[in-house]
Design an enzyme around this catalytic site. Sequence first.
Site, PDB file in Angstrom:
ATOM      1  CD  GLU B 330      -2.442   1.839   0.376  1.00 28.49           C
ATOM      2  OE1 GLU B 330      -3.227   1.085  -0.230  1.00 28.49           O
ATOM      3  OE2 GLU B 330      -2.280   3.037   0.058  1.00 28.49           O
ATOM      4  CB  THR B 339     -12.779   1.320   0.126  1.00 31.79           C
ATOM      5  OG1 THR B 339     -12.322   0.879  -1.150  1.00 31.79           O
ATOM      6  CG2 THR B 339     -13.915   0.453   0.591  1.00 31.79           C
ATOM      7  CG  ASP B 577       0.387   4.985  -8.885  1.00 36.80           C
ATOM      8  OD1 ASP B 577      -0.018   6.053  -9.391  1.00 36.80           O
ATOM      9  OD2 ASP B 577       1.055   4.932  -7.833  1.00 36.80           O
ATOM     10  NE  ARG B 636     -23.541  11.283  -8.183  1.00 37.86           N
ATOM     11  CZ  ARG B 636     -22.972  10.295  -7.498  1.00 37.86           C
ATOM     12  NH1 ARG B 636     -21.896   9.698  -7.975  1.00 37.86           N
ATOM     13  NH2 ARG B 636     -23.460   9.918  -6.350  1.00 37.86           N
ATOM     14  CD  GLU B 772     -12.512   4.667  -8.933  1.00 36.97           C
ATOM     15  OE1 GLU B 772     -12.815   4.504  -7.732  1.00 36.97           O
ATOM     16  OE2 GLU B 772     -12.361   5.781  -9.456  1.00 36.97           O
ATOM     17  CG  LEU B 788     -18.904   0.546  -1.923  1.00 32.09           C
ATOM     18  CD1 LEU B 788     -19.846   1.080  -0.856  1.00 32.09           C
ATOM     19  CD2 LEU B 788     -17.498   0.380  -1.344  1.00 32.09           C
TER      20      LEU B 788
HETATM   21  C1  LIG Z   1     -16.083  10.581  -1.564  1.00 34.46           C
HETATM   22  C2  LIG Z   1     -16.443   9.282  -2.233  1.00 34.46           C
HETATM   23  C3  LIG Z   1     -17.665   8.685  -1.995  1.00 34.46           C
HETATM   24  C4  LIG Z   1     -18.002   7.490  -2.625  1.00 34.46           C
HETATM   25  N1  LIG Z   1     -19.194   6.903  -2.342  1.00 34.46           N
HETATM   26  C5  LIG Z   1     -19.504   5.696  -2.896  1.00 34.46           C
HETATM   27  C6  LIG Z   1     -20.694   5.020  -2.537  1.00 34.46           C
HETATM   28  O1  LIG Z   1     -21.479   5.501  -1.714  1.00 34.46           O
HETATM   29  N2  LIG Z   1     -20.954   3.816  -3.112  1.00 34.46           N
HETATM   30  C7  LIG Z   1     -20.090   3.233  -4.025  1.00 34.46           C
HETATM   31  O2  LIG Z   1     -20.376   2.155  -4.501  1.00 34.46           O
HETATM   32  N3  LIG Z   1     -18.961   3.855  -4.369  1.00 34.46           N
HETATM   33  C8  LIG Z   1     -18.643   5.065  -3.829  1.00 34.46           C
HETATM   34  N4  LIG Z   1     -17.469   5.681  -4.185  1.00 34.46           N
HETATM   35  C9  LIG Z   1     -16.545   4.987  -5.079  1.00 34.46           C
HETATM   36  C10 LIG Z   1     -15.784   3.900  -4.345  1.00 34.46           C
HETATM   37  O3  LIG Z   1     -15.471   4.334  -3.045  1.00 34.46           O
HETATM   38  C11 LIG Z   1     -14.488   3.548  -5.052  1.00 34.46           C
HETATM   39  O4  LIG Z   1     -14.698   3.406  -6.424  1.00 34.46           O
HETATM   40  C12 LIG Z   1     -13.947   2.219  -4.514  1.00 34.46           C
HETATM   41  O5  LIG Z   1     -13.768   2.336  -3.117  1.00 34.46           O
HETATM   42  C13 LIG Z   1     -12.659   1.831  -5.175  1.00 34.46           C
HETATM   43  O6  LIG Z   1     -12.126   0.713  -4.513  1.00 34.46           O
HETATM   44  P1  LIG Z   1     -10.746   0.054  -4.936  1.00 34.46           P
HETATM   45  O7  LIG Z   1     -10.480  -1.023  -3.998  1.00 34.46           O
HETATM   46  O8  LIG Z   1     -10.749  -0.203  -6.388  1.00 34.46           O
HETATM   47  O9  LIG Z   1      -9.694   1.248  -4.725  1.00 34.46           O
HETATM   48  P2  LIG Z   1      -9.331   2.052  -3.383  1.00 34.46           P
HETATM   49  O10 LIG Z   1     -10.209   1.717  -2.249  1.00 34.46           O
HETATM   50  O11 LIG Z   1      -9.248   3.474  -3.769  1.00 34.46           O
HETATM   51  O12 LIG Z   1      -7.897   1.484  -3.036  1.00 34.46           O
HETATM   52  C14 LIG Z   1      -6.785   1.612  -3.852  1.00 34.46           C
HETATM   53  C15 LIG Z   1      -5.537   1.573  -2.977  1.00 34.46           C
HETATM   54  O13 LIG Z   1      -4.373   1.415  -3.785  1.00 34.46           O
HETATM   55  C16 LIG Z   1      -3.346   2.220  -3.275  1.00 34.46           C
HETATM   56  N5  LIG Z   1      -2.356   2.459  -4.335  1.00 34.46           N
HETATM   57  C17 LIG Z   1      -2.476   3.254  -5.422  1.00 34.46           C
HETATM   58  N6  LIG Z   1      -1.346   3.212  -6.164  1.00 34.46           N
HETATM   59  C18 LIG Z   1      -0.493   2.357  -5.538  1.00 34.46           C
HETATM   60  C19 LIG Z   1       0.842   1.907  -5.794  1.00 34.46           C
HETATM   61  N7  LIG Z   1       1.528   2.313  -6.859  1.00 34.46           N
HETATM   62  N8  LIG Z   1       1.420   1.047  -4.927  1.00 34.46           N
HETATM   63  C20 LIG Z   1       0.755   0.606  -3.815  1.00 34.46           C
HETATM   64  N9  LIG Z   1      -0.519   1.015  -3.528  1.00 34.46           N
HETATM   65  C21 LIG Z   1      -1.133   1.876  -4.374  1.00 34.46           C
HETATM   66  C22 LIG Z   1      -4.067   3.451  -2.796  1.00 34.46           C
HETATM   67  O14 LIG Z   1      -3.313   4.197  -1.868  1.00 34.46           O
HETATM   68  C23 LIG Z   1      -5.344   2.857  -2.183  1.00 34.46           C
HETATM   69  O15 LIG Z   1      -5.199   2.571  -0.813  1.00 34.46           O
HETATM   70  C24 LIG Z   1     -17.116   6.883  -3.552  1.00 34.46           C
HETATM   71  C25 LIG Z   1     -15.874   7.482  -3.809  1.00 34.46           C
HETATM   72  C26 LIG Z   1     -15.536   8.657  -3.155  1.00 34.46           C
HETATM   73  C27 LIG Z   1     -14.194   9.277  -3.446  1.00 34.46           C
END
Ligand SMILES: Cc1cc2nc3c(=O)[nH]c(=O)nc-3n(C[C@H](O)[C@H](O)[C@H](O)COP(=O)(O)OP(=O)(O)OC[C@H]3O[C@@H](n4cnc5c(N)ncnc54)[C@H](O)[C@@H]3O)c2cc1C
Lengths: 206, 812
Positions: B330, B339, B577, B636, B772, B788
């Site tokens: 991370e 998340t 990234d 939106r 994402e 989610l």
């Molecule tokens: C304010 C907000 C509200 C939201 N509300 C909702 C909602 O109500 N319902 C819904 O379904 N979605 C919602 N979303 C969208 C949803 O939260 C995200 O799309 C989802 O959490 C993405 O999950 P993920 O596991 O793909 O990435 P993330 O949870 O973003 O995790 C990615 C991780 O990878 C790490 N990382 C990045 N690059 C590197 C690297 N080079 N090396 C090591 N680690 C790295 C980051 O630091 C991060 O911790 C919301 C988003 C935001 C910003």
Amino acid sequence: MKLVGIVGTNATRSTNRQLLQYMQQHFAKQATIEIAEISGLPAFDEPEDRTAPAAVQALSDQIAAADGVIFATPEYDHSIPAVLKSAIEWLSYTTRPLISKPVMIVGASNGSLGTSRAQAHLRQILEAPELKALVMPNVEYLLGHSLQAFDAAGNLKDATKAAELADDFTAFMAFVDLTAKITSANKFVEKNQQFSWSQVADGRDL
Amino acid sequence: MKFIGIVGTNAKKSYNRQLLTFMQQHFAAKAEIEILELANVPMFDESDDQSESPVIQEFVQKIDAADGVIIATPEHNHSIPSALKSIIEWLSFKLHPLDGKPVMIVGASYSVQGSSRAQLHLRQVLDAPGVNASVMPGSEFLLGRAQTAFDAQGQLKSAGTIDFLDSCFAKFMKFTNLVTALAAPTAVKYQPGTYDVTATGHNGALPMSVTLSDDRIESIKIDTSSETKGIADVAFKRIPQEIIDGQTLAVDAISGASVTSNGVINGVAQAVKQAGANPDELKKRRQTVTAPQASVTDITTDVVVVGAGGAGLTAAAKVLQAGRNVLVLEKFPAVGGNTVRAGGPMNAADPDWQHQFDAIPGEKHTLKEITEIDEATIDQDYLPDFRALKGQIQAYLTENEDQRGYLFDSILLHRIQTYLGGKRTDLNGNKIYGQYDLVKVLTDHALESVKWLEKIGVDFDKSQVTMPVGAIWRRGHKPMGDLGFAYIQALQPFVTKHGGRLMTETTVKELTTTDGKVDGLIAEGPKHEKVVVHAKAVILASGGFAANTKMLQKYNTYWTSIDDDIQTTNSPAMTGDGIRLGTSVGADLVGMGFSQMMPVSDPDTGELFSGLQVPPQNYVMVNQAGKRFVNEYGSRDELTQAAIDNGSLFYLIADDAIKATAYNTSQAKIDQQVAAGTLFRADTLTDLAQQLNMDPAVLTKTVNDYNSYVDAGEDPEFHKNAFDLKVAVAPFYATPRKPATHHTMGGLKIDTGAHVLNTDGAAIDGLYAAGEVAGGIHAGNRLGGNSLADIFTFGRIAAGSALQDELTVTEF
Ligand SMILES: Cc1cc2nc3c(=O)[nH]c(=O)nc-3n(C[C@H](O)[C@H](O)[C@H](O)COP(=O)(O)OP(=O)(O)OC[C@H]3O[C@@H](n4cnc5c(N)ncnc54)[C@H](O)[C@@H]3O)c2cc1C
Ligand SMILES: Cc1cc2nc3c(=O)[nH]c(=O)nc-3n(C[C@H](O)[C@H](O)[C@H](O)COP(=O)(O)O)c2cc1C
């Protein structure tokens, strides 16, 4: 009257840009102010052929076509930002559009002195022989604590600072008119577009 | 003694370089002088921090290790060259290696006075608080007429000049000893006691209690209740620890939680001051910059996961459940990524559960509208499902013709809504909609994900079914507790308890391959040390790129423009990234031009809850001219494009009654924002218009027209769907708003097994992606609550495929 306002920084969020936007809007009846950005210019590196890269040429043409120039400079470490210095070096080294151009200096910074040291440096720089700009004397518009100076609609919150700027701008317009009369009559106006310190070194000292 | 000599120009030919080279040889017996060049130093840019780049780090570390610095400056336009100014700006921005360093200035130039004006400017610059160098006074060494000063061997010709340089250098060596002695830390004395102070955190007041003994900071207690769970936590743990360990206030703020970090530091500073000591003394106690660790950590594991957000932790948990090893890397100090910022509810059709709830007005109408959609507009791949759904809806409507009925849902409704909700056309006329096979997997397995999360330890609130903002239907499973943090709070301990290894502050930089198979990666740890990982499979779960404006602009094909200074609702870690890592081994991308904006965000911070953020039925949106410009009930992306067309900045107009419906605020917060100029308040509309540079007549007419539409229950101008209050009771308010980047739908192309595909459509051996970072599902617009569902579903699938393909695990 047509003026160019140069944003003296490459930061995406800049209170100096805001200051120029404010001037552009509030003085629209008196003058057209085009806002010029310098973030797209390459870093100055003394190319041997002394030709201006396209972006520098464009800025130079914009300055040449204007009646006067407003520099809005932040203060970085008690002087002007490197990126503004680089833009000026380009102009001085290639096309020299600032020769005899009336210039007004304004500056916004988040310190309480509001760019006073950077403005003093900029004045000295613009008066260097390879630039020869006509910097308006006696006027120094300093906007301190600039991150708090504007409201979200882009207005100066402090009415006295707004009035001071309006006065300074009126003085600058008069200065532009005045210099236009003098420089058109002055046959000693610098014509040499290729000033170089090495030429100077072999002849007289400045 | 060891000195660093900086050549103050990037020019190819430089007499200042010659001067330093001469000094290097001439003084070799007295001191070692290492010469650093400026040619590769990037132009300083506040908006593009490169403090951590190898070029800047070289300067920082070498200066830090040296006893002093010699700067040789030319004079350009009566001042120092921009190249020299640029490196000094870098060294005064995030890092301050020149702080307290002895500095000697020398200069060579063509004219007789040498570089006197430039030297004077340089002195002033080095004296600025961010630089704070200790410049040797007097002894100006100016080498005039430099072009005639050296002989062919690079030696200074004039014996008098050499003598003067000798005396300046001898003085500098003495000066260096003196300054070093002065810099020895001074003792700090406190009036012992426990001091209660209130610092300012991200969400408001941060009460703290700091205990000081005679000469030490003993403990720091913080009331953390008002800060955001999951985001601020690391700051609460780490900052006090570092302050106490180092007895210093020179600690770095934590990325992603900088406001909270600085709040804690300032709180301790207040206490120190109250105890009669000077906090500046503690701020001077910098920990020495750690040189990059030459050491390489070499780790071998079964599966390595990039990113500890929802998708990454899910994949890791799944690997552990199958009894295999997993390593999660991370980049940030805290896990959870975007998340933890999510609103909470995840979409999954669960008809048995939803049937317990009554239908609400309007829902039957929505269903009926679906049955009335012209089949010619439905894409072929979705047509069979669409027809089957129509049958389900008709049966439901017939069954409930004379009664209110229960809440209807089905996997097919979820699928078709995801499809319809994501269907968009970009500026080039390219149509996009969610890829059928991926949307089918998402909707078929979302409920399974809810059940799986329950087993991991997430409690869902079964007593209510919610509709997340922008979700279209009530199928949200809402976890108990703190929104999105609730998932991470269960997943992280599961992973660590079951032997998963989690390394934070470790950024993955490169993937490694052998014969086309991805078999590991290279990362960089907190002290710039190299981490090499060998694994049978790599799962990319690094999130999207909504915090990378340049990347958004580069790929954008949907919005007419994206401002350079656009804000984001995302964690600053979301810089794409994983997309770069994937493409470096040949991955294909899909839907990259489509991003989602949150139209009603704070123009300065991207946050939602500032100013008066009211329910949409009470939104009155006006542009900078004071005119309404859109149906405030629009989607939106409709609101966002309308805002962009109107210069991005717009205002929400409210009166005193509408104010009462605002979320997450208080009178104190409102007053403070009015004073700060981030919220406007006036007793008359005329006055409000003047504050906003609008023509009062225009704003007044806009409000009068709007009020008449509320009375009539119909908006002939923009057809707003629902109204509540009029704008009538003074004082009046205007909240500035701008769209902020929110979600990136595009990403790495994957198949239903979460294999990353190359441009020929074949799976890249050993590489998987979930969350994402992957594209193809949400297409042009993501429904609220679907992300989610996506991350937990595809996180499980990615792990499953990796186990099956690479670790011959078939039962999990
Ligand atoms: C304010 C907000 C509200 C939201 N509300 C909702 C909602 O109500 N319902 C819904 O379904 N979605 C919602 N979303 C969208 C949803 O939260 C995200 O799309 C989802 O959490 C993405 O999950 P993920 O596991 O793909 O990435 P993330 O949870 O973003 O995790 C990615 C991780 O990878 C790490 N990382 C990045 N690059 C590197 C690297 N080079 N090396 C090591 N680690 C790295 C980051 O630091 C991060 O911790 C919301 C988003 C935001 C910003
Ligand atoms: C490297 C650096 C050095 C700075 N040095 C000074 C300074 O010497 N004096 C000052 O008043 N502000 C200084 N500042 C703060 C600026 O005043 C502040 O960033 C201001 O917003 C700059 O103007 P802008 O808004 O147009 O970018 C410095 C900022 C940076 C990034």
